[in-house]
Motif scaffolding. Structure first.
Motif, PDB file in Angstrom:
ATOM      1  N   ARG A  54      -4.829  -0.397   7.224  1.00  0.00           N
ATOM      2  CA  ARG A  54      -4.312   0.946   6.912  1.00  0.00           C
ATOM      3  C   ARG A  54      -4.797   1.969   7.925  1.00  0.00           C
ATOM      4  O   ARG A  54      -4.041   2.839   8.356  1.00  0.00           O
ATOM      5  CB  ARG A  54      -4.711   1.352   5.496  1.00  0.00           C
ATOM      6  CG  ARG A  54      -4.018   0.484   4.446  1.00  0.00           C
ATOM      7  CD  ARG A  54      -4.332   0.944   3.066  1.00  0.00           C
ATOM      8  NE  ARG A  54      -3.562   2.175   2.831  1.00  0.00           N
ATOM      9  CZ  ARG A  54      -3.861   3.055   1.884  1.00  0.00           C
ATOM     10  NH1 ARG A  54      -4.885   2.849   1.085  1.00  0.00           N
ATOM     11  NH2 ARG A  54      -3.124   4.118   1.727  1.00  0.00           N
ATOM     12  N   ARG A  55      -6.076   1.861   8.323  1.00  0.00           N
ATOM     13  CA  ARG A  55      -6.635   2.774   9.321  1.00  0.00           C
ATOM     14  C   ARG A  55      -5.928   2.605  10.663  1.00  0.00           C
ATOM     15  O   ARG A  55      -5.574   3.591  11.320  1.00  0.00           O
ATOM     16  CB  ARG A  55      -8.132   2.538   9.485  1.00  0.00           C
ATOM     17  CG  ARG A  55      -8.770   3.445  10.523  1.00  0.00           C
ATOM     18  CD  ARG A  55     -10.246   3.142  10.733  1.00  0.00           C
ATOM     19  NE  ARG A  55     -10.541   1.726  10.861  1.00  0.00           N
ATOM     20  CZ  ARG A  55     -10.326   0.999  11.957  1.00  0.00           C
ATOM     21  NH1 ARG A  55      -9.804   1.551  13.022  1.00  0.00           N
ATOM     22  NH2 ARG A  55     -10.632  -0.281  11.983  1.00  0.00           N
ATOM     23  N   SER A  71      -8.261  -2.106   4.275  1.00  0.00           N
ATOM     24  CA  SER A  71      -8.679  -0.789   4.751  1.00  0.00           C
ATOM     25  C   SER A  71      -8.520  -0.672   6.271  1.00  0.00           C
ATOM     26  O   SER A  71      -8.030   0.343   6.779  1.00  0.00           O
ATOM     27  CB  SER A  71     -10.130  -0.545   4.348  1.00  0.00           C
ATOM     28  OG  SER A  71     -10.574   0.687   4.819  1.00  0.00           O
ATOM     29  N   ASN A  72      -8.911  -1.718   6.984  1.00  0.00           N
ATOM     30  CA  ASN A  72      -8.786  -1.701   8.452  1.00  0.00           C
ATOM     31  C   ASN A  72      -7.329  -1.641   8.888  1.00  0.00           C
ATOM     32  O   ASN A  72      -6.976  -0.902   9.814  1.00  0.00           O
ATOM     33  CB  ASN A  72      -9.458  -2.939   9.064  1.00  0.00           C
ATOM     34  CG  ASN A  72     -10.951  -2.876   9.008  1.00  0.00           C
ATOM     35  OD1 ASN A  72     -11.543  -1.804   8.925  1.00  0.00           O
ATOM     36  ND2 ASN A  72     -11.585  -4.031   9.045  1.00  0.00           N
ATOM     37  N   GLN A 101      -6.020  -0.309  -3.824  1.00  0.00           N
ATOM     38  CA  GLN A 101      -6.219  -1.118  -2.629  1.00  0.00           C
ATOM     39  C   GLN A 101      -6.950  -2.426  -2.935  1.00  0.00           C
ATOM     40  O   GLN A 101      -6.622  -3.473  -2.389  1.00  0.00           O
ATOM     41  CB  GLN A 101      -7.004  -0.297  -1.608  1.00  0.00           C
ATOM     42  CG  GLN A 101      -7.128  -0.928  -0.249  1.00  0.00           C
ATOM     43  CD  GLN A 101      -7.667   0.045   0.757  1.00  0.00           C
ATOM     44  OE1 GLN A 101      -7.108   1.126   0.936  1.00  0.00           O
ATOM     45  NE2 GLN A 101      -8.743  -0.310   1.407  1.00  0.00           N
ATOM     46  N   ALA A 147     -11.830  -4.890   2.787  1.00  0.00           N
ATOM     47  CA  ALA A 147     -12.100  -4.237   4.078  1.00  0.00           C
ATOM     48  C   ALA A 147     -10.971  -4.505   5.077  1.00  0.00           C
ATOM     49  O   ALA A 147     -10.652  -3.648   5.910  1.00  0.00           O
ATOM     50  CB  ALA A 147     -13.430  -4.717   4.646  1.00  0.00           C
ATOM     51  N   CYS A 187       0.832  -1.210   0.000  1.00  0.00           N
ATOM     52  CA  CYS A 187       0.000   0.000   0.000  1.00  0.00           C
ATOM     53  C   CYS A 187       0.865   1.258   0.000  1.00  0.00           C
ATOM     54  O   CYS A 187       0.538   2.241  -0.667  1.00  0.00           O
ATOM     55  CB  CYS A 187      -0.923   0.010   1.219  1.00  0.00           C
ATOM     56  SG  CYS A 187      -2.237  -1.210   1.161  1.00  0.00           S
TER      57      CYS A 187
END
Length: 72
Positions: free
Chosen positions: A42-43, A39-40, A24, A36, A17
């Motif tokens: 990365r968050r 995404s999680n 993504q 997802a 990433c």
């Protein structure tokens, strides 16, 4: 219950990433994880500054007291 993803996999996904050469969704497909999940991860890196999973919390404590366990 499914096994958690390895910390090595998480690290490889986050490095991909950071490179920024793939979307993504494509990174998720390449590493065979849900978008997802990427995404999680990365968050969590962005907001909490961690790249590793949280340690296991230990589970549910026993409802049996020590006296009952000794009898058994």
């Amino acid at each position: 219950m499914p096994q958690p993803y390895s910390p090595d996999l998480r690290e490889r996904v986050l490095v991909a990433c950071q490179r920024g050469d793939l979307p993504q969704v494509e990174i998720a497909r390449r590493f065979q994880v849900c978008p997802a999940t990427v995404s999680n991860w990365r968050r969590q890196e962005r907001e909490e500054g961690r790249r590793k999973p949280k340690p296991h919390s230990g589970g549910v404590p026993s409802r049996l007291d020590a006296a009952v366990l000794e009898v058994l």
